[in-house]
Design a protein around this motif. Structure first.
Motif, PDB file in Angstrom:
ATOM      1  N   SER A 233      -1.935   9.704  -9.789  1.00  0.00           N
ATOM      2  CA  SER A 233      -1.688   8.276 -10.590  1.00  0.00           C
ATOM      3  C   SER A 233      -0.354   7.735 -10.022  1.00  0.00           C
ATOM      4  O   SER A 233      -0.075   6.507  -9.781  1.00  0.00           O
TER       5      SER A 233
ATOM      6  N   GLU B 177      -0.913   6.063  -6.606  1.00  0.00           N
ATOM      7  CA  GLU B 177      -1.513   4.964  -6.722  1.00  0.00           C
ATOM      8  C   GLU B 177      -0.361   3.918  -7.263  1.00  0.00           C
ATOM      9  O   GLU B 177      -0.380   2.647  -6.677  1.00  0.00           O
ATOM     10  N   ASP B 178       0.470   4.233  -8.252  1.00  0.00           N
ATOM     11  CA  ASP B 178       1.426   3.259  -8.914  1.00  0.00           C
ATOM     12  C   ASP B 178       2.692   2.887  -7.872  1.00  0.00           C
ATOM     13  O   ASP B 178       2.825   1.803  -7.810  1.00  0.00           O
TER      14      ASP B 178
END
Length: 230
Positions: free
Chosen positions: A166, A169-170
């Motif tokens: 995550s 991705e961020d």
């Protein structure tokens, strides 16, 4: 005989990944070196408590050598202590976790030369490879959390984020280096393959500095790791 090196240790993902790569190549990392400016009483760059870095050393079963210094005599202090550490540990070299900033490498090579040691850069590459380096860290099984951010590029919602898919991705939605190589963010590694014990961090508090914010943990301890049957 395996090469004996000290590793410049921040407590974050870069130095931990460097440790992992060196160990994988059969290099004997005999100690970790961390600078502590007297003006701060904490580690240079990350501003971390010395007690937390000591816990990492215990969890990794690698001794930590702290280098007391001032901002004014940072380099000369580093060189002086490095010469002593070289004799104490019979070093062949000193390793750094830098990725691509030429100025950082030039400094490291300078202090290594002053101590007549080889400068080792196991992660060195190109700026474009930073995202791959972050992916490598995430895939490695080490666990790290964001403990400091530069307020001009990231807001405090990034504090306490763990480096996982995550996060990967961020971070690509921002304009910063995925590995935070220019100090955009700093991390603390609390578990992973080389850790004999896990560091449990609790009671977090956000502290504001002039241009950065830091996640301060008021409680932390070593915890036995669960054995997984093979």
């Amino acid at each position: 005989m395996n090469k004996r090196v000290a590793l410049s240790w921040s407590g974050g993902k870069d130095s931990c990944l460097a440790l992992d790569v060196l160990k994988g190549k059969g290099v004997d990392v005999v100690c970790l070196i961390t600078t502590v400016p007297r003006e701060l009483g904490r580690t240079f760059g990350h501003g971390e408590k010395m007690s937390l870095v000591k816990l990492q050393g215990k969890a990794l079963n690698v001794p930590v050598e702290f280098i007391p210094c001032t901002f004014e005599n940072y380099t000369s202090s580093f060189e002086a202590v490095l010469k002593k550490v070289k004799e104490d540990y019979c070093l062949d070299g000193i390793a750094f976790g830098d990725l691509y900033l030429d100025g950082h490498r030039e400094w490291g090579e300078k202090v290594a030369e002053a101590a007549n040691l080889e400068a080792v850069y196991p992660l060195w590459g190109k700026k474009e490879e930073a995202l791959h380096a972050l992916q490598t860290f995430i895939d490695s099984g080490y666990q790290a959390t964001v403990i400091r951010i530069r307020e001009d590029v990231l807001d405090e919602t990034w504090l306490g984020k763990n480096l996982d898919l995550s996060f990967l991705e961020d971070i690509q939605k921002t304009e910063i280096c995925p590995m935070g190589e220019s100090g955009e963010y700093h991390t603390f590694v609390f578990d992973g393959p080389l850790f004999n014990k896990k560091i449990v961090l609790t009671q977090p508090e956000i502290i504001s500095f002039e241009t950065t914010k830091k996640l301060e943990f008021h409680q932390y301890e070593l915890q036995e790791k669960e054995m997984i049957d093979g």
